[in-house]
Write a protein that holds these residues in place. Structure first.
Motif, PDB file in Angstrom:
ATOM      1  N   ALA A   1       9.776  -5.129   0.457  1.00  0.00           N
ATOM      2  CA  ALA A   1       9.513  -5.958  -0.725  1.00  0.00           C
ATOM      3  C   ALA A   1       8.687  -7.178  -0.356  1.00  0.00           C
ATOM      4  CB  ALA A   1      10.828  -6.369  -1.376  1.00  0.00           C
ATOM      5  N   ALA A   2       9.087  -7.827   0.723  1.00  0.00           N
ATOM      6  CA  ALA A   2       8.365  -9.030   1.152  1.00  0.00           C
ATOM      7  C   ALA A   2       6.941  -8.670   1.578  1.00  0.00           C
ATOM      8  CB  ALA A   2       9.105  -9.704   2.299  1.00  0.00           C
ATOM      9  N   SER A   3       6.818  -7.555   2.283  1.00  0.00           N
ATOM     10  CA  SER A   3       5.496  -7.113   2.716  1.00  0.00           C
ATOM     11  C   SER A   3       4.594  -6.871   1.511  1.00  0.00           C
ATOM     12  CB  SER A   3       5.627  -5.831   3.536  1.00  0.00           C
ATOM     13  OG  SER A   3       4.385  -5.167   3.620  1.00  0.00           O
ATOM     14  N   ARG A   4       5.130  -6.166   0.547  1.00  0.00           N
ATOM     15  CA  ARG A   4       4.351  -5.828  -0.632  1.00  0.00           C
ATOM     16  C   ARG A   4       3.967  -7.091  -1.424  1.00  0.00           C
ATOM     17  NH1 ARG A   4       1.796  -1.417  -3.509  1.00  0.00           N
ATOM     18  NH2 ARG A   4       2.525  -0.135  -1.795  1.00  0.00           N
ATOM     19  N   ALA A   5       4.920  -7.955  -1.590  1.00  0.00           N
ATOM     20  CA  ALA A   5       4.645  -9.200  -2.327  1.00  0.00           C
ATOM     21  C   ALA A   5       3.568 -10.016  -1.621  1.00  0.00           C
ATOM     22  CB  ALA A   5       5.921 -10.017  -2.473  1.00  0.00           C
ATOM     23  N   THR A   6       3.630 -10.045  -0.323  1.00  0.00           N
ATOM     24  CA  THR A   6       2.640 -10.798   0.456  1.00  0.00           C
ATOM     25  C   THR A   6       1.241 -10.214   0.272  1.00  0.00           C
ATOM     26  OG1 THR A   6       4.352 -11.230   2.085  1.00  0.00           O
ATOM     27  CG2 THR A   6       2.069 -11.630   2.755  1.00  0.00           C
ATOM     28  N   VAL A   7       1.201  -8.901   0.321  1.00  0.00           N
ATOM     29  CA  VAL A   7      -0.077  -8.222   0.167  1.00  0.00           C
ATOM     30  C   VAL A   7      -0.671  -8.471  -1.222  1.00  0.00           C
ATOM     31  CG1 VAL A   7      -0.890  -5.887  -0.283  1.00  0.00           C
ATOM     32  CG2 VAL A   7       0.123  -6.452   1.921  1.00  0.00           C
ATOM     33  N   LEU A   8       0.174  -8.465  -2.210  1.00  0.00           N
ATOM     34  CA  LEU A   8      -0.311  -8.737  -3.564  1.00  0.00           C
ATOM     35  C   LEU A   8      -0.880 -10.140  -3.652  1.00  0.00           C
ATOM     36  CD1 LEU A   8       2.394  -7.068  -5.860  1.00  0.00           C
ATOM     37  CD2 LEU A   8       0.214  -6.128  -5.052  1.00  0.00           C
ATOM     38  N   ARG A   9      -0.188 -11.034  -3.027  1.00  0.00           N
ATOM     39  CA  ARG A   9      -0.649 -12.424  -3.047  1.00  0.00           C
ATOM     40  C   ARG A   9      -1.996 -12.567  -2.327  1.00  0.00           C
ATOM     41  NH1 ARG A   9       0.035 -17.988  -2.551  1.00  0.00           N
ATOM     42  NH2 ARG A   9      -2.191 -18.406  -2.637  1.00  0.00           N
ATOM     43  N   GLN A  10      -2.132 -11.901  -1.185  1.00  0.00           N
ATOM     44  CA  GLN A  10      -3.409 -11.954  -0.448  1.00  0.00           C
ATOM     45  C   GLN A  10      -4.531 -11.316  -1.270  1.00  0.00           C
ATOM     46  OE1 GLN A  10      -2.526 -10.026   3.262  1.00  0.00           O
ATOM     47  NE2 GLN A  10      -1.411 -11.792   4.087  1.00  0.00           N
ATOM     48  N   SER A  11      -4.190 -10.226  -1.926  1.00  0.00           N
ATOM     49  CA  SER A  11      -5.180  -9.552  -2.768  1.00  0.00           C
ATOM     50  C   SER A  11      -5.624 -10.467  -3.910  1.00  0.00           C
ATOM     51  CB  SER A  11      -4.601  -8.267  -3.361  1.00  0.00           C
ATOM     52  OG  SER A  11      -4.249  -7.377  -2.336  1.00  0.00           O
ATOM     53  N   LEU A  12      -4.674 -11.173  -4.464  1.00  0.00           N
ATOM     54  CA  LEU A  12      -4.985 -12.082  -5.567  1.00  0.00           C
ATOM     55  C   LEU A  12      -6.007 -13.134  -5.125  1.00  0.00           C
ATOM     56  CD1 LEU A  12      -4.461 -12.973  -8.489  1.00  0.00           C
ATOM     57  CD2 LEU A  12      -2.611 -14.432  -7.633  1.00  0.00           C
TER      58      LEU A  12
ATOM     59  N   ILE B   1      -2.038  -0.226  -8.675  1.00  0.00           N
ATOM     60  CA  ILE B   1      -1.362  -0.883  -7.544  1.00  0.00           C
ATOM     61  C   ILE B   1      -0.149  -1.701  -8.001  1.00  0.00           C
ATOM     62  CG2 ILE B   1      -1.674  -2.599  -5.705  1.00  0.00           C
ATOM     63  CD1 ILE B   1      -4.580  -1.515  -5.456  1.00  0.00           C
ATOM     64  N   LEU B   2      -0.318  -2.464  -9.075  1.00  0.00           N
ATOM     65  CA  LEU B   2       0.829  -3.258  -9.539  1.00  0.00           C
ATOM     66  C   LEU B   2       1.959  -2.357 -10.024  1.00  0.00           C
ATOM     67  CD1 LEU B   2      -0.559  -6.422 -11.372  1.00  0.00           C
ATOM     68  CD2 LEU B   2      -0.040  -6.056  -8.958  1.00  0.00           C
ATOM     69  N   GLU B   3       1.587  -1.296 -10.729  1.00  0.00           N
ATOM     70  CA  GLU B   3       2.621  -0.382 -11.230  1.00  0.00           C
ATOM     71  C   GLU B   3       3.408   0.231 -10.065  1.00  0.00           C
ATOM     72  OE1 GLU B   3       3.728   0.056 -14.257  1.00  0.00           O
ATOM     73  OE2 GLU B   3       2.251  -1.394 -14.985  1.00  0.00           O
ATOM     74  N   GLU B   4       2.658   0.658  -9.057  1.00  0.00           N
ATOM     75  CA  GLU B   4       3.313   1.274  -7.902  1.00  0.00           C
ATOM     76  C   GLU B   4       4.173   0.273  -7.131  1.00  0.00           C
ATOM     77  OE1 GLU B   4      -0.050   4.692  -6.789  1.00  0.00           O
ATOM     78  OE2 GLU B   4       0.223   2.937  -5.489  1.00  0.00           O
ATOM     79  N   SER B   5       3.828  -0.987  -7.281  1.00  0.00           N
ATOM     80  CA  SER B   5       4.544  -2.005  -6.494  1.00  0.00           C
ATOM     81  C   SER B   5       5.912  -2.342  -7.078  1.00  0.00           C
ATOM     82  CB  SER B   5       3.704  -3.289  -6.430  1.00  0.00           C
ATOM     83  OG  SER B   5       2.478  -3.039  -5.790  1.00  0.00           O
ATOM     84  N   LYS B   6       6.072  -2.077  -8.355  1.00  0.00           N
ATOM     85  CA  LYS B   6       7.323  -2.492  -9.018  1.00  0.00           C
ATOM     86  C   LYS B   6       8.584  -2.015  -8.299  1.00  0.00           C
ATOM     87  CE  LYS B   6       5.272  -3.327 -13.514  1.00  0.00           C
ATOM     88  NZ  LYS B   6       5.019  -2.844 -14.875  1.00  0.00           N
ATOM     89  N   PRO B   7       8.673  -0.720  -7.957  1.00  0.00           N
ATOM     90  CA  PRO B   7       9.894  -0.270  -7.280  1.00  0.00           C
ATOM     91  C   PRO B   7      10.123  -0.968  -5.935  1.00  0.00           C
ATOM     92  CG  PRO B   7       8.446   1.594  -7.813  1.00  0.00           C
ATOM     93  CD  PRO B   7       7.739   0.362  -8.229  1.00  0.00           C
ATOM     94  N   PHE B   8       9.055  -1.249  -5.221  1.00  0.00           N
ATOM     95  CA  PHE B   8       9.217  -1.911  -3.924  1.00  0.00           C
ATOM     96  C   PHE B   8       9.756  -3.324  -4.081  1.00  0.00           C
ATOM     97  CE2 PHE B   8       5.648   1.073  -2.890  1.00  0.00           C
ATOM     98  CZ  PHE B   8       6.381   1.883  -2.042  1.00  0.00           C
ATOM     99  N   ILE B   9       9.132  -4.045  -5.020  1.00  0.00           N
ATOM    100  CA  ILE B   9       9.505  -5.444  -5.210  1.00  0.00           C
ATOM    101  C   ILE B   9      10.983  -5.554  -5.583  1.00  0.00           C
ATOM    102  CG2 ILE B   9       9.077  -7.543  -6.575  1.00  0.00           C
ATOM    103  CD1 ILE B   9       6.697  -6.843  -4.842  1.00  0.00           C
ATOM    104  N   LYS B  10      11.411  -4.632  -6.445  1.00  0.00           N
ATOM    105  CA  LYS B  10      12.792  -4.718  -6.917  1.00  0.00           C
ATOM    106  C   LYS B  10      13.743  -3.851  -6.084  1.00  0.00           C
ATOM    107  CE  LYS B  10      10.870  -4.585 -11.042  1.00  0.00           C
ATOM    108  NZ  LYS B  10      10.707  -3.875 -12.301  1.00  0.00           N
ATOM    109  N   GLY B  11      13.188  -3.205  -5.059  1.00  0.00           N
ATOM    110  CA  GLY B  11      13.986  -2.290  -4.252  1.00  0.00           C
ATOM    111  C   GLY B  11      14.927  -3.004  -3.294  1.00  0.00           C
ATOM    112  N   THR B  12      15.671  -2.193  -2.563  1.00  0.00           N
ATOM    113  CA  THR B  12      16.687  -2.762  -1.677  1.00  0.00           C
ATOM    114  C   THR B  12      16.132  -3.065  -0.289  1.00  0.00           C
ATOM    115  OG1 THR B  12      17.320  -0.475  -1.226  1.00  0.00           O
ATOM    116  CG2 THR B  12      18.680  -1.714  -2.790  1.00  0.00           C
ATOM    117  N   ASP B  13      14.973  -2.505   0.026  1.00  0.00           N
ATOM    118  CA  ASP B  13      14.366  -2.743   1.330  1.00  0.00           C
ATOM    119  C   ASP B  13      13.669  -4.106   1.312  1.00  0.00           C
ATOM    120  OD1 ASP B  13      12.866  -2.843   3.615  1.00  0.00           O
ATOM    121  OD2 ASP B  13      12.158  -0.770   3.493  1.00  0.00           O
ATOM    122  N   ALA B  14      14.352  -5.110   1.801  1.00  0.00           N
ATOM    123  CA  ALA B  14      13.843  -6.488   1.702  1.00  0.00           C
ATOM    124  C   ALA B  14      12.547  -6.683   2.461  1.00  0.00           C
ATOM    125  CB  ALA B  14      14.897  -7.470   2.208  1.00  0.00           C
ATOM    126  N   ALA B  15      12.445  -6.062   3.619  1.00  0.00           N
ATOM    127  CA  ALA B  15      11.227  -6.219   4.424  1.00  0.00           C
ATOM    128  C   ALA B  15      10.032  -5.622   3.693  1.00  0.00           C
ATOM    129  CB  ALA B  15      11.401  -5.539   5.780  1.00  0.00           C
TER     130      ALA B  15
END
Length: 710
Positions: A661-672, A645-659
């Motif tokens: 990226a934010a969604s993914r980061a939020t989900v990671l935080r909730q998962s944590l 999951i973290l590996e797959e998330s890297k492109p999103f987090i650093k990608g150009t789609d801000a929404a």
RNA sequence: GCGCGGUUAGCUCAGUUGGUAGAGCAUCCCCUUGACGUGGGGAGGGUCGUAGGUUCAAGUCCUACACCGCGCACCA
């Protein structure tokens, strides 16, 4: 993000301050819990010896109990885990005696009873802080405000009360019976404190005299000077004609009067089919003597020395055995000598060879009907408790072992000839006897003996809650929910607690019993000083952290199975703690760069997956399969969440789609959050440390709600 | 003697109500210098103690046996 995440996780730098936070919060005490709305959940800690130090067995026990306790606390139960220490009468006294002997060359008799007890108290007072601090080091969330010691005032008076009540109910009596005498420890011991050791012995066949008609066999020739009969089976045609006759012989210089009796208990197929009856030095023979009304002369004393007239007098039993053998040879009475293996009874504590002796001792009657318990006996109460399901034992197979033990149970000898312990509350004056917790008055002398340490341990689930007072704690927390202990003290302790609780309170002491296995070395050997294979839990905590040590004692340890411990495994779990640490770093960096925002449906599945992991962990904990629970969490967090999951998330987090990226980061935080909470019972230190560094988390993780409802 | 547990990959062990064998560690190969080298990807490796039986199908159920460990027992 806190800079500390840039460095590897350092347990040594964190654990002490985390434990302090927990203690200062007051949450170990259920009265202070912020949201305990699910009813009480209580466990007593099997109290370690006050003078002892923590070993791996303790560490495993603490890990299991703390995991369950923390889990229940997070689920919202009013969770109480009561700490305590045990006076361990014999063990402690002999330890102090040894010290004094070494340093001052004095025995306990030189010091006298009062002085020895003062010394023991000083010693236990001094050493108890050691074990208590060691319990803390493991992260144990024990309610120290309720700490109990088996010899403190409250517990002492509970023991006195229990004795008096049992005596009044006719369950405690004084009797002259064959007891297990330990000549080394100079005390009686119970049947359960005996260890059978297989040894080679010489089985000797002989006759008492030239004209004695029946030959007998024995491995204990020296006791034969105490014989009063020869027993044969009633149907044995070989000996029928002799039954009822008596013979006078002089055996090894001792005059004997031997009667031939017929008794069902004799096995006609063994040896010559005839048994020399030594009433005073064998339980079987004592019973035979009782049935046939025979004399029961004692020929061996408390020092395992002969007490007969003539040459033999004063000889040690082994010397006497040799002497009698030589005498038989000389007289031409010896028929056969053969080597056999037999089980020798030894004292668990001292290793001394048990000498069965008739003695006036105190006993608990297990076969006596109790009026106030519906006419049931203690034995029946113990059996019913488990049979009815009032108490369940995990793993289940130990229920059979428990029943088997009960079926073979005989009256429990509870008096001990040592000084340190709960003194028997019986008083004597001019041939009168009174049973009372305190002295009846001038001139009354208290019984010299103390109680078997398991007598007081048997009260532990309720004496720790203030019994015999009708306290709120007793009402709220008894019966306790769970008793977790090693299978090796199932009889000593678990059974005795059921006995005491059933008689004194009329209820079971706990609803579940969970038995853990023994911790062995990596080759499966018992850890011992002589083998030099001891792994010290505190060394390991220092090297790898308490969380790693805890996990290493849980993973791969199914209930009731022994565990092989290897330092490499502990190291592996330290790596896992660090993995969680670095997952946190990644997640925090993600929210730092991408920010938090609305969760898109395609990301929400990740949180769902973590929740599922938590559901699985919950299910395994409820089944007492902590090994599977910990493994499920480990697998999912490392190989699913981190690797995929973290590996797959890297492109999103650093990608150009801000929404996105934010969604993914939020989900990671909730998962944590879910990961930390689910992992907390297993690895309390690292998870609490991380939790405290996360934004938005206010209270301690230890009282956070469990991620999934129950 | 009675009873209990174990026997699955080199090691430690999972394997839920029977549906073609799994994990970790170890081994070997490869990759990776912006979460973590305490890292990542992959490979090899097992006739599931033996012999029977039930079943369309058995690591899983049944019966014997073997070996290891343990508990209990008043065999003198």
């Amino acid at each position: 993000m806190d800079d500390k995440f840039l460095k590897p996780y350092d347990p040594a730098a964190t654990e002490a301050s985390i434990y302090k936070k927990w203690e200062d919060s007051g949450y170990f005490n259920p009265d202070n819990l912020p949201h305990a709305d699910k009813g009480p959940f209580s466990i007593v800690l099997p109290p370690p010896n006050v003078t002892g130090t923590l070993h791996m067995g303790h560490a495993a026990m603490l890990a299991v109990e703390d995991i369950i306790v923390r889990h229940k606390r997070m689920q919202g139960y009013k969770t109480l885990w009561i700490p305590g220490t045990d006076s361990a009468a014999i063990a402690t006294q002999s330890k102090v005696e040894k010290e004094i002997q070494k340093n001052e060359k004095k025995s306990r008799h030189d010091l006298g009873r009062e002085e020895l007890l003062t010394r023991i108290d000083a010693f236990t007072e001094e050493s108890k802080t050691t074990i208590i601090n060691q319990l803390r080091r493991m992260g144990s969330s024990l309610d120290w405000s309720r700490y109990a010691y088996t010899m403190d005032e409250v517990r002492y008076s509970a023991v006195m009360e229990a004795f008096v009540r049992m005596y009044d109910a006719g369950l405690i009596y004084r009797g002259n019976r064959i007891v297990n005498w330990d000549p080394k420890g100079q005390t009686t011991i119970s049947d359960d404190e005996i260890v059978h050791e297989e040894r080679k012995a010489s089985l000797v066949t002989f006759t008492y005299s030239k004209d004695f008609p029946i030959a007998i066999s024995t491995t204990r020739l020296e006791t034969k000077v105490g014989d009063t009969a020869v027993a044969v089976h009633p149907d044995d045609v070989r000996y029928k004609e002799f039954v009822g006759k008596t013979y006078d012989v002089v055996f090894a210089g001792v005059p004997l009067h031997i009667k031939i009796v017929a008794d069902q208990s004799v096995d006609p197929a063994f040896g010559t089919g005839a048994l020399g009856v030594t009433p005073a030095h064998s339980q079987t023979d004592w019973d035979i003597a009782e049935r046939h009304n025979l004399e029961r002369p004692q020929v061996i004393n408390e020092y395992a020395k002969m007490t007969v007239e003539g040459e033999l007098n004063g000889k040690k039993v082994l010397e006497a055995r040799e002497y009698v053998l030589e005498w038989l040879k000389k007289e031409g009475l010896l028929q056969k000598e053969e080597e056999i293996t037999q089980n020798v009874s030894t004292a668990e504590r001292t290793g001394g060879i048990i000498e069965p002796l008739p003695k006036l001792q105190w006993f608990v009657a297990v076969n006596k009907p109790i009026a106030e318990r519906g006419g049931k006996t203690l034995k029946e109460l113990m059996r019913d408790s488990v049979q009815s399901g009032g108490v369940t034992i995990t793993p289940e197979r130990f229920e059979k072992i428990y029943f088997h033990w009960i079926d073979n149970l005989r009256d429990w000898c509870i008096s001990r000839q040592i000084w340190f312990g709960h003194r028997i509350p019986v008083w004597y004056k001019d041939g009168e006897t009174k049973v009372s917790a305190t002295s009846p008055g001038e001139g009354w002398e208290q019984d010299q003996d103390t109680l078997d340490t398991w007598f007081s341990s048997g009260l532990w689930t309720f004496s720790t809650l203030g019994w015999p007072e009708k306290t709120d704690d007793l009402k709220t927390y008894h019966p306790t929910a769970l008793l977790e202990t090693g299978y090796d003290i199932l009889f000593f302790w678990v059974a005795r607690m059921i006995l005491m609780s059933q008689f004194l309170l009329g209820e079971v002491p706990f609803k579940n019993v969970y038995l853990h296995g023994l911790v062995r070395d990596s080759k499966g050997r018992k850890m011992s000083k002589s083998l030099g294979n001891i792994i010290d839990p505190l060394d390991m905590v220092e090297k790898y952290g308490a969380d790693a040590v805890r996990l290493s004692l849980i993973m791969g340890a199914a209930p009731g199975n022994d565990l092989k411990l290897d330092e490499n495994r502990i190291r592996g779990y330290k790596n896992f703690a660090n993995k969680v640490w670095n997952i946190t770093r990644f997640v925090l960096e993600s929210t730092d760069t991408a920010g938090e925002g609305t969760v898109l449906p395609e990301d929400a599945v990740i949180v769902e997956e973590m929740r599922k992991m938590s559901v699985e962990v919950t299910k395994h904990i409820d089944d007492y399969r902590l090994d599977l629970a910990a493994d499920a969490a480990y697998q999912c967090i490392w190989y699913r969440f981190a690797d995929v999951i973290l590996e797959e998330s890297k492109p999103f987090i650093k990608g150009t789609d801000a929404a996105r990226a934010a969604s993914r980061a939020t989900v990671l935080r909730q998962s944590l959050d879910i990961i930390l909470a689910t992992l907390h019972p297993f690895m309390p230190y690292v998870t609490e440390e991380i939790w405290g560094s996360l934004p938005n988390n206010k209270d301690l993780l230890m009282v956070e709600s469990w991620p999934v409802a129950n």
